[in-house]
Design an enzyme around this catalytic site. Sequence first.
Site, PDB file in Angstrom:
ATOM      1  CG  ASN A   1      -3.857  -4.593   3.198  1.00 37.51           C
ATOM      2  OD1 ASN A   1      -3.359  -4.540   2.089  1.00 37.51           O
ATOM      3  ND2 ASN A   1      -3.128  -4.531   4.309  1.00 37.51           N
TER       4      ASN A   1
ATOM      5  NE  ARG B   1      -2.020  -1.434   3.492  1.00 38.47           N
ATOM      6  CZ  ARG B   1      -2.281  -1.101   4.743  1.00 38.47           C
ATOM      7  NH1 ARG B   1      -3.386  -0.446   5.045  1.00 38.47           N
ATOM      8  NH2 ARG B   1      -1.457  -1.430   5.709  1.00 38.47           N
TER       9      ARG B   1
END
Length: 92
Positions: A36, A18
């Site tokens: 996520n 990320r």
Amino acid sequence: MINYHLLVAGRVQGVGFRWATLEIANELGLVGWVKNRADGHVEIVVQGQHAAVRTFLKRIQAGPNRWAQVDRVQVKQENLADFADFSIREGF
């Protein structure tokens, strides 16, 4: 302008995916978000100029850092949205 919704499978959680995605998006001047998912995938919504989004997609498919391993990216084009920046969304 184009908006893509991506679902990324592979070794993409617990490897800085990320944060690397955020860096790439900021570098390319894109907006949207990354998070996520509980099923082990990473979900991304990315929006910007066509060329920049295509470059972003290529870099994500290659794995945005040396620890990630991308096995598959599902891509779906969506309607443009109103994003101020690119962010990391927490939670599943």
